[in-house]
Design an enzyme around this catalytic site. Structure first.
Site, mmCIF file in Angstrom:
data_model
loop_
_atom_site.group_PDB
_atom_site.id
_atom_site.type_symbol
_atom_site.label_atom_id
_atom_site.label_comp_id
_atom_site.label_asym_id
_atom_site.label_seq_id
_atom_site.Cartn_x
_atom_site.Cartn_y
_atom_site.Cartn_z
ATOM 1 N N ASN A 135 0.874 -1.174 0.000
ATOM 2 C CA ASN A 135 0.000 0.000 0.000
ATOM 3 C C ASN A 135 0.912 1.226 0.000
ATOM 4 O O ASN A 135 1.425 1.626 1.040
ATOM 5 C CB ASN A 135 -0.898 -0.035 1.242
ATOM 6 C CG ASN A 135 -1.890 1.118 1.265
ATOM 7 O OD1 ASN A 135 -1.846 2.013 0.404
ATOM 8 N ND2 ASN A 135 -2.780 1.107 2.233
ATOM 9 N N LYS B 223 3.363 0.771 3.065
ATOM 10 C CA LYS B 223 3.073 -0.321 4.009
ATOM 11 C C LYS B 223 3.183 -1.632 3.255
ATOM 12 O O LYS B 223 2.790 -1.701 2.083
ATOM 13 C CB LYS B 223 1.659 -0.184 4.554
ATOM 14 C CG LYS B 223 1.507 0.925 5.551
ATOM 15 C CD LYS B 223 0.142 0.846 6.237
ATOM 16 C CE LYS B 223 -0.282 2.216 6.708
ATOM 17 N NZ LYS B 223 -1.646 2.558 6.444
ATOM 18 N N ARG C 95 -2.558 -1.968 -3.491
ATOM 19 C CA ARG C 95 -3.779 -1.190 -3.314
ATOM 20 C C ARG C 95 -3.691 0.032 -4.221
ATOM 21 O O ARG C 95 -2.692 0.759 -4.198
ATOM 22 C CB ARG C 95 -3.888 -0.738 -1.862
ATOM 23 C CG ARG C 95 -5.116 0.087 -1.654
ATOM 24 C CD ARG C 95 -5.161 0.707 -0.287
ATOM 25 N NE ARG C 95 -6.348 1.545 -0.222
ATOM 26 C CZ ARG C 95 -6.433 2.654 0.492
ATOM 27 N NH1 ARG C 95 -5.425 3.068 1.201
ATOM 28 N NH2 ARG C 95 -7.543 3.348 0.493
ATOM 29 N N HIS D 272 -12.923 2.668 0.074
ATOM 30 C CA HIS D 272 -12.879 1.581 1.075
ATOM 31 C C HIS D 272 -13.531 0.311 0.519
ATOM 32 O O HIS D 272 -14.027 -0.517 1.270
ATOM 33 C CB HIS D 272 -13.620 1.946 2.381
ATOM 34 C CG HIS D 272 -13.084 3.140 3.106
ATOM 35 N ND1 HIS D 272 -13.910 4.147 3.564
ATOM 36 C CD2 HIS D 272 -11.841 3.482 3.465
ATOM 37 C CE1 HIS D 272 -13.182 5.065 4.174
ATOM 38 N NE2 HIS D 272 -11.912 4.683 4.130
ATOM 39 N N GLY E 159 -13.439 4.786 10.516
ATOM 40 C CA GLY E 159 -12.058 4.933 10.982
ATOM 41 C C GLY E 159 -11.698 6.389 10.939
ATOM 42 O O GLY E 159 -12.532 7.252 11.205
ATOM 43 N N ASN E 160 -10.457 6.674 10.574
ATOM 44 C CA ASN E 160 -10.088 8.069 10.396
ATOM 45 C C ASN E 160 -10.838 8.614 9.171
ATOM 46 O O ASN E 160 -11.357 9.714 9.175
ATOM 47 C CB ASN E 160 -8.575 8.176 10.231
ATOM 48 C CG ASN E 160 -8.127 9.588 10.451
ATOM 49 O OD1 ASN E 160 -8.752 10.351 11.183
ATOM 50 N ND2 ASN E 160 -7.074 9.971 9.758
ATOM 51 N N ARG F 241 -12.012 15.233 7.602
ATOM 52 C CA ARG F 241 -12.751 15.579 6.376
ATOM 53 C C ARG F 241 -14.196 15.929 6.717
ATOM 54 O O ARG F 241 -14.799 15.315 7.599
ATOM 55 C CB ARG F 241 -12.731 14.411 5.389
ATOM 56 C CG ARG F 241 -11.393 14.263 4.689
ATOM 57 C CD ARG F 241 -11.425 13.083 3.735
ATOM 58 N NE ARG F 241 -10.333 12.184 4.039
ATOM 59 C CZ ARG F 241 -10.340 10.875 3.789
ATOM 60 N NH1 ARG F 241 -11.395 10.302 3.248
ATOM 61 N NH2 ARG F 241 -9.299 10.145 4.084
ATOM 62 N N PHE G 174 -10.802 9.630 17.958
ATOM 63 C CA PHE G 174 -12.032 9.448 18.738
ATOM 64 C C PHE G 174 -11.763 9.177 20.218
ATOM 65 O O PHE G 174 -12.599 9.480 21.065
ATOM 66 C CB PHE G 174 -12.897 8.348 18.115
ATOM 67 C CG PHE G 174 -13.692 8.847 16.940
ATOM 68 C CD1 PHE G 174 -13.078 9.168 15.741
ATOM 69 C CD2 PHE G 174 -15.061 9.041 17.040
ATOM 70 C CE1 PHE G 174 -13.799 9.660 14.661
ATOM 71 C CE2 PHE G 174 -15.805 9.530 15.966
ATOM 72 C CZ PHE G 174 -15.167 9.838 14.775
ATOM 73 N N GLY H 276 -15.227 1.634 14.361
ATOM 74 C CA GLY H 276 -16.255 0.593 14.284
ATOM 75 C C GLY H 276 -15.898 -0.649 15.079
ATOM 76 O O GLY H 276 -16.759 -1.278 15.699
ATOM 77 N N GLU I 89 -8.209 -5.740 4.666
ATOM 78 C CA GLU I 89 -8.019 -5.359 3.259
ATOM 79 C C GLU I 89 -6.822 -6.083 2.651
ATOM 80 O O GLU I 89 -6.855 -6.460 1.481
ATOM 81 C CB GLU I 89 -7.844 -3.834 3.163
ATOM 82 C CG GLU I 89 -9.140 -3.095 3.440
ATOM 83 C CD GLU I 89 -8.953 -1.648 3.825
ATOM 84 O OE1 GLU I 89 -8.642 -1.400 5.013
ATOM 85 O OE2 GLU I 89 -9.106 -0.764 2.971
HETATM 86 P P1 AMP Z 1 -8.456 3.542 11.186
HETATM 87 O O1 AMP Z 1 -8.452 4.689 10.217
HETATM 88 O O2 AMP Z 1 -9.358 2.425 10.776
HETATM 89 O O3 AMP Z 1 -7.084 3.090 11.576
HETATM 90 O O4 AMP Z 1 -9.118 4.108 12.548
HETATM 91 C C1 AMP Z 1 -8.527 5.128 13.301
HETATM 92 C C2 AMP Z 1 -9.530 5.668 14.293
HETATM 93 O O5 AMP Z 1 -9.936 4.610 15.182
HETATM 94 C C3 AMP Z 1 -8.984 6.787 15.167
HETATM 95 O O6 AMP Z 1 -9.851 7.904 15.139
HETATM 96 C C4 AMP Z 1 -9.005 6.187 16.554
HETATM 97 O O7 AMP Z 1 -9.319 7.130 17.489
HETATM 98 C C5 AMP Z 1 -10.119 5.182 16.464
HETATM 99 N N1 AMP Z 1 -10.044 4.232 17.590
HETATM 100 C C6 AMP Z 1 -9.065 3.379 17.881
HETATM 101 N N2 AMP Z 1 -9.324 2.767 19.060
HETATM 102 C C7 AMP Z 1 -10.504 3.265 19.516
HETATM 103 C C8 AMP Z 1 -11.323 3.055 20.684
HETATM 104 N N3 AMP Z 1 -10.971 2.175 21.618
HETATM 105 N N4 AMP Z 1 -12.472 3.764 20.801
HETATM 106 C C9 AMP Z 1 -12.845 4.651 19.860
HETATM 107 N N5 AMP Z 1 -12.115 4.886 18.756
HETATM 108 C C10 AMP Z 1 -10.963 4.223 18.581
#
Ligand code: AMP
Length: 399
Positions: free
Chosen positions: A7, A14, A93, A182, A211-212, A242, A285, A334, A385
């Site tokens: 990726n 990555k 990717r 996604h 996620g982010n 965003r 979050f 999620g 993924e």
């Molecule tokens: P991703 O882009 O899928 O890697 O997700 C990143 C996001 O997941 C970030 O905003 C993190 O704050 C959130 N995240 C990770 N662990 C937790 C948690 N225990 N509770 C709420 N959000 C989380």
């Protein structure tokens, strides 16, 4: 069969080496600061091998990064394969496949040209993704390269879902339409959900990749019929930084008031908006949760806005599909945010969503979090993924 999943971003790459005989991970890691100086991280998943953590390695281009990856993978002491020849193929990717790609494909000249044609649609990602492909071709000549597109899964959307209500010529001449992103994640979790439902016919599944970056998809029989992101990944629900869906008038209004250039305006919408923009605290979050608990009202508002918009889109997709058998939560928020899941599903009881608080509190890669009598099943499914990219690669090179 061993497959290297890549990726590539503009300054990072990555990687994950998978043994597809048992779908296990042999090693993974990341090359960072490519084109600046170079930091190399290597995490072998085989016992007795030593990790490398953010070690300086010169990486003027993506080729040196790939070379560093290969050197580590075949290293006599800490490597996980005896030689480069053991790597059968690479899966990449690629963000934007435009209208050209409805599935993954082996990279040849025509595929490269088509990826280049999509540069204007994915200006930040597609050039970097192609750099990753070119680097692998240079360092591993003769090894097949496969491109897996983030947009491909969504290409089954019907015209009313992907058409924007702007003059039709922009679709015909300029390919302006909803594409969605996604896709590899939505494809993985929707297929897992159908499996967990017991493979019913005409399953209606709503996937929430939170996620982010966040997007939802509506899937009938495992095929996408709508998704929240659009021409680019700025649309849909609010995200870390965003804005998600906004009224286009805001752009004209703020540019007029502050004299922003379009680049400045887009930077605000991409990097300074979302839950970060509302809260002024963070895009993470966990930080928002902590700030909200300590009484920060804007952090609470950012969370409330996010939960509200995700809940609203779940309702919209149930309407679009004429029902819903399952809702899936995946990605960082999620998979980990039990409180977020509970807040999102609050008020959805009318459509048959009953969350079980005890199940929701458990952290597992795949599990049911709705009650046994909930007409709509709610699942948490950890996305994968990389596995999807490796599976597609294996399938295409085995043909
Ligand atoms: P991703 O882009 O899928 O890697 O997700 C990143 C996001 O997941 C970030 O905003 C993190 O704050 C959130 N995240 C990770 N662990 C937790 C948690 N225990 N509770 C709420 N959000 C989380």
């Amino acid at each position: 069969m061993k497959i290297l999943v890549i990726n590539a971003g503009s300054s990072s790459l990555k990687y994950q080496l998978m043994d597809m005989d048992n779908e296990s991970i042999l090693a993974k890691g990341i090359c960072e600061r490519i084109g600046i100086d170079g930091l190399f991280t290597y995490k072998p998943q085989v016992e007795g091998k030593t990790q490398i953590k953010a070690e300086p390695v010169s990486m003027p281009t993506h080729s040196e990064a790939i070379q560093a990856v290969l050197n580590a993978l075949v290293d006599a002491e800490n490597g996980v394969v005896a030689s480069m020849e053991e790597i059968d193929a690479c899966g990449h990717r690629v963000l934007h496949g435009g209208m050209e790609f409805t599935a993954s494909c082996i990279v040849d000249d025509a595929c490269e040209e088509a990826i280049k044609k999509c540069f204007p649609l994915g200006p930040l990602h597609n050039p970097a993704n192609l750099m990753g492909i070119k680097a692998c071709q240079a360092v591993m000549p003769g090894t097949p390269q496969v491109a897996v597109f983030d947009t491909a899964f969504h290409m089954t959307m019907p015209a009313p879902a992907y058409t924007y209500a702007i003059p039709y010529e922009y679709y015909e001449n300029d390919q302006v339409r909803r594409y969605g992103f996604h896709g590899t994640s939505h494809r993985y979790v929707s297929a897992r959900a159908i499996d967990m439902l017991g493979n019913p016919e005409h399953s209606k599944v709503i996937c929430c990749h939170l996620g982010n970056g966040s997007s939802l998809s509506a899937c009938i029989d495992g095929k996408c019929v709508d998704t929240t992101m659009g021409l680019g990944p700025l649309a849909g629900v609010p995200m870390g930084t965003r804005c998600g869906d906004i009224d286009g008038t805001i752009i004209e209004y703020l540019m007029g008031r502050y004299g922003y250039s379009i680049e400045e305006m887009m930077n605000i919408l991409n990097k300074k908006s979302g839950v970060l923009g509302i809260s002024g605290v963070s895009s993470d979050f966990r930080d928002l949760e902590a700030a909200a608990s300590a009484g920060n009202e804007r952090a609470q508002l950012a969370l409330d806005k996010f939960h509200y918009e995700v809940r609203k889109d779940i309702g919209a997709y149930a309407a679009a599909m004429g029902g819903c058998d399952a809702i899936v939560f995946t990605a960082g928020v999620g998979e980990n945010g039990a409180k977020d899941r509970a807040e999102i599903c609050k008020g959805l009881e009318y459509m048959g969503v009953k969350i079980c608080p005890e199940r929701n509190a458990i952290r597992e890669d795949e599990h049911l979090i709705s009650t046994d009598d909930s007409p709509v099943k709610v699942f948490v499914i950890a996305t994968n993924e990389e596995l999807m990219i490796a599976r597609d690669t294996k399938e295409l090179v085995s043909k």
